[in-house]
Design an enzyme around this catalytic site. Structure first.
Site, PDB file in Angstrom:
ATOM      1  CG  HIS A   9      12.633  -3.969  86.984  1.00  0.00           C
ATOM      2  ND1 HIS A   9      13.522  -4.389  87.597  1.00  0.00           N
ATOM      3  CD2 HIS A   9      12.595  -5.396  86.192  1.00  0.00           C
ATOM      4  CE1 HIS A   9      14.009  -5.435  87.421  1.00  0.00           C
ATOM      5  NE2 HIS A   9      12.798  -6.054  86.617  1.00  0.00           N
ATOM      6  CB  SER A  66       9.662 -10.244  85.369  1.00  0.00           C
ATOM      7  OG  SER A  66      10.892  -9.619  86.060  1.00  0.00           O
ATOM      8  CD  GLU A 149      10.290  -7.678  79.325  1.00  0.00           C
ATOM      9  OE1 GLU A 149      10.517  -8.973  80.154  1.00  0.00           O
ATOM     10  OE2 GLU A 149      10.554  -7.277  78.407  1.00  0.00           O
ATOM     11  CG  ASP A 182      10.594  -3.809  77.035  1.00  0.00           C
ATOM     12  OD1 ASP A 182      11.571  -1.990  76.903  1.00  0.00           O
ATOM     13  OD2 ASP A 182      11.229  -4.166  77.954  1.00  0.00           O
ATOM     14  CG  HIS A 185      13.117  -5.711  74.497  1.00  0.00           C
ATOM     15  ND1 HIS A 185      14.384  -6.007  74.175  1.00  0.00           N
ATOM     16  CD2 HIS A 185      12.305  -5.528  75.563  1.00  0.00           C
ATOM     17  CE1 HIS A 185      14.593  -5.992  75.471  1.00  0.00           C
ATOM     18  NE2 HIS A 185      13.994  -6.270  76.307  1.00  0.00           N
ATOM     19  CG  HIS A 208       8.835  -4.427  81.361  1.00  0.00           C
ATOM     20  ND1 HIS A 208       9.894  -4.746  80.674  1.00  0.00           N
ATOM     21  CD2 HIS A 208       8.431  -3.861  82.473  1.00  0.00           C
ATOM     22  CE1 HIS A 208       9.313  -5.591  82.290  1.00  0.00           C
ATOM     23  NE2 HIS A 208       8.710  -5.208  82.794  1.00  0.00           N
ATOM     24  CD  GLU A 243      12.553  -4.018  82.337  1.00  0.00           C
ATOM     25  OE1 GLU A 243      12.910  -4.993  82.871  1.00  0.00           O
ATOM     26  OE2 GLU A 243      12.204  -3.492  81.286  1.00  0.00           O
TER      27      GLU A 243
END
Ligand code: MN
Length: 293
Positions: A9, A66, A149, A182, A185, A208, A243
């Site tokens: 990223h 993104s 996402e 991701d 998360h 991610h 990320e």
């Protein structure tokens, strides 16, 4: 060996995408050994699209974009004016991605990247679904895949789990809409790092990699071994992007929305090289031992 293009990223390198920053971002991304640069479309509109596209080509980098929507420009709102503003942002994102020569536009495209004051309403859900159908059609014409996402409950009231994303994708029913997982998360919302990946299967289109503290990989609580094995189990061959956020590099819009209040690292290059090796080694081991454990 794993076949995944590995990305980073842009906020690992720079907080804005002015021509000067973009030159540095592309050069550092290549120097650290990555194949893909992910550009956030948040923040001031300072990007020179032609220059950015040329720099990515010059450095042999794939490019993805993104972003998330905002509470006043939100396709999951019940207010038609607010929905229209959200649609305008999504159309702009698709067009910018196309102008940059990219083929992936992902993030919180289905609503605001924000802590909502309440749950999603049925009318809001219907609006988001209808808008995503329209934007997927535009994206298809531009040869762009849209990634939804899945994020934690403090950043969306709509997609917090892979199963919720799969349900939305079923309702949108477009060939170019995929799930974007991701690990940061997932660590908050999912039961583990295997079941969501297996549930997605071929509909997983972007990944991610982030640590539980969003800092150096390996310094938090995420079970990357389990996640890399799950990716090997579905033979995931798509992009995997690192990320990480620290108050060393600040984009006011994104950093504040993501609650980046402290320094997790100061040396972007050291962080990036470490992350690339961590991902490549984990993916390699998982691919080699597939079926044996
Ligand atoms: Mn992410």
């Amino acid at each position: 060996m794993h076949k995944n293009p590995l990305g980073v990223h842009a906020l690992v390198w720079a907080g804005d995408l002015s021509p000067e920053s973009t030159r540095m971002v592309m050069a550092q991304t290549r120097r650290a050994g990555f194949d893909v640069i992910e550009l956030s479309l948040h923040g001031p509109k300072v990007m020179d699209l032609a220059l950015t596209r040329d720099l990515a080509q010059e450095h042999g980098l794939q490019l993805s974009c993104s972003r998330g929507l905002t509470l006043d420009a939100d396709i999951s709102s019940e207010d038609p004016t607010c929905v229209a503003r959200g649609m305008a942002i999504l159309e702009e994102g698709v067009n910018i991605t196309a102008a940059l020569g990219g083929h992936y536009f992902g993030g919180i495209l289905y609503g605001a990247m924000a802590k909502y004051p309440g749950p999603l309403s049925p009318a809001g859900r219907a609006n988001a679904t209808r808008c995503l159908q329209q934007i997927a059609e535009l994206a298809l014409k531009r040869n762009i895949t849209l990634g939804l996402e899945v994020v934690n409950r403090y950043e969306s009231n709509q997609l917090n789990t892979a199963l919720e994303a799969l349900d939305l994708i079923d309702r949108v029913a477009a060939p170019n809409v995929v799930v974007h997982l991701d690990t940061y998360h997932m660590n908050i919302e999912e039961a583990d790092f295997t079941q969501p990946v297996l549930a997605c299967g071929k509909r997983l289109g972007y990944v991610h990699i982030g640590e539980s503290n969003r800092g150096y990989l390996g310094t938090g609580t995420i079970d990357f071994k389990q996640f890399f094995h799950a990716l090997a189990m579905i033979d995931y061959q798509g992009v995997i992007t690192f990320e990480s956020f620290s108050s060393t590099v600040v984009n006011e819009v994104l950093s504040n929305t993501l609650s980046i209040w402290r320094n997790l690292w100061t040396d972007s290059m050291d962080l990036a090289i470490h992350a690339r090796e961590f991902m490549a080694n984990g993916l390699h081991a998982a691919a080699q031992s597939k079926g044996t454990i």
